[in-house]
Write an enzyme that holds these catalytic residues in place. Structure first.
Site: not given
Ligand SMILES: [Zn+2]
Length: 380
Positions: A90-94, A144, A186, A213, A263, A301, A303, A306, A332
């Site tokens: 990420d650019s750091g704008g946020f 941005d 935006q 945004g 993300d 699941c 994972c 689990c 998980h």
């Molecule tokens: Zn799991």
């Protein structure tokens, strides 16, 4: 860079393939967030095992700490954190607009005080691209301006104008070898601004487009609209990325609206408060209902958490503040987000996404907060 493999006939869902300098990413994709060059509580081996294709890093945070010199000396972010697969930064704008104390917005960036030690710093298109070049990410984001969702119309317009101007500056900066750059649309919940911003960025021919945004405190219906106002103006042959989203059900909704990349800190953040997510919603594992529940967090699941531990044991760990408890819920939850994306891709490939979508949304119980937002919307 992006290959559109298939579009769902009944929705806008897309199956795609993103080729980067560190490998191929199948979309739709969920990207675990490693803000500080680490996906909280998870190590690279665990991330690989759960099927992570790409992780996020952050310009603002990594530039403040450990600082660019250290990452440069390490040979870039991939080597520093020992992650061989793709990284998006990420650019750091946020962060500048949400975390830092802004002193002044200038024509070529923002003067602000570090949220760590209060030192005076400057970040703009040139600086953000230079930092991302040194980090060596596979996908860099433009710098941005992300105003608050309830910012007045005039401020939203100014933010769009700056975002467009800064995107053009970002485009002209040198890049790392094979580094791709995405533009960020935006415009808040204003359809005209969203269209204007999207059209201007598309004309600059970025490698992909993010919708920014969103998920900045606005209610869910407003967030959906922001995506709907933007998507029609994005080219079909480029990846679309909705930044900072969301719950499993929100991601499925957005995939059906034509979004490819996500993300979110949600799976690891709520894990640290003991909240587990499943295909049917989230629940607080600390609850007394799980005292003697010797089943896994989610039946079926695969994972590690689990396969290995029961709800009763994890509940005990969480209540005793044992690190293993929050680590296992992080395993998980992150696995679940990645698994759902794999299911989505299989459904689009098989031509059954519309069915998958209907069933998923029908079975998923949103949080009380989201239900309340929807209720307010229908009462309007
Ligand atoms: Zn799991």
């Amino acid at each position: 860079m992006f290959e559109l493999l298939k579009t769902d006939p009944q929705t806008k869902a897309r199956l795609g393939r993103l080729t980067t300098a560190h490998g191929v990413v199948e979309t739709p994709v969920f990207m675990p967030v490693g803000t500080q060059a680490s996906v909280k509580a998870l190590d690279p081996r665990e991330l690989r095992e759960m099927g992570t294709q790409i992780v996020l890093g952050n310009t603002y945070h990594l530039n403040l700490r450990p600082g660019l010199d250290i990452i440069r000396a390490a040979g870039g972010l991939h080597k520093f954190m020992n992650w061989e697969k793709p990284i998006l930064t990420d650019s750091g704008g946020f962060q500048v607009f949400s975390l830092a104390k802004i002193r002044k917005i200038k024509p070529h960036g923002v003067e602000f005080r570090s949220h760590i030690d209060g030192s005076l710093l400057f970040l703009g298109p040139k600086e953000a691209m230079e930092i991302q070049r040194v980090l060596g990410s596979d996908i860099a984001m433009v710098f941005d301006e992300c105003p608050p969702h309830d910012a007045p119309a005039r401020e939203q317009r100014l933010a769009v104008e700056r975002t467009i101007r800064w995107a053009r500056e970002c485009r002209e900066q040198p890049r790392a070898d094979g580094q791709k750059v995405f533009g960020i649309v935006q415009g808040g919940s204003n359809p005209e601004l969203r269209e204007e911003c999207a059209r201007a960025l598309v004309a600059m021919e970025f490698d992909g487009y993010a919708i920014g945004g969103v998920s900045v405190g606005e209610a869910e219906p407003e967030m959906m609209k922001a995506i709907e106002f933007t998507e029609p103006f994005l080219p079909a042959n480029k990846a679309r990325y909705a930044m900072g989203l969301g719950t499993p059900a929100q991601m499925i909704e957005l995939i059906s609206r034509g979004v490819d990349m996500f993300d979110c800190v949600l799976p690891t953040r709520i894990a640290r408060t003991g909240t587990a997510v499943t295909h049917t919603g989230a629940f607080a594992l600390k609850g007394s209902a799980y005292k003697t529940d010797f089943g896994p967090i989610e039946e079926g699941c695969e994972c590690y958490a689990c396969r290995t531990f029961t709800r009763a044991y994890l509940r005990h760990l969480l209540r005793a503040n044992e690190i293993l408890g929050l680590r296992m819920v992080s395993v998980h939850n992150s696995h679940l987000f990645l698994k759902i994306m794999a299911e989505v891709r299989a459904a689009i490939a098989a031509g059954t996404f519309a069915e998958f979508y209907r069933e998923f949304i029908a079975n998923y119980t949103p949080s009380q907060k989201i239900l309340a937002q929807r209720q307010r919307e229908t009462e309007r």
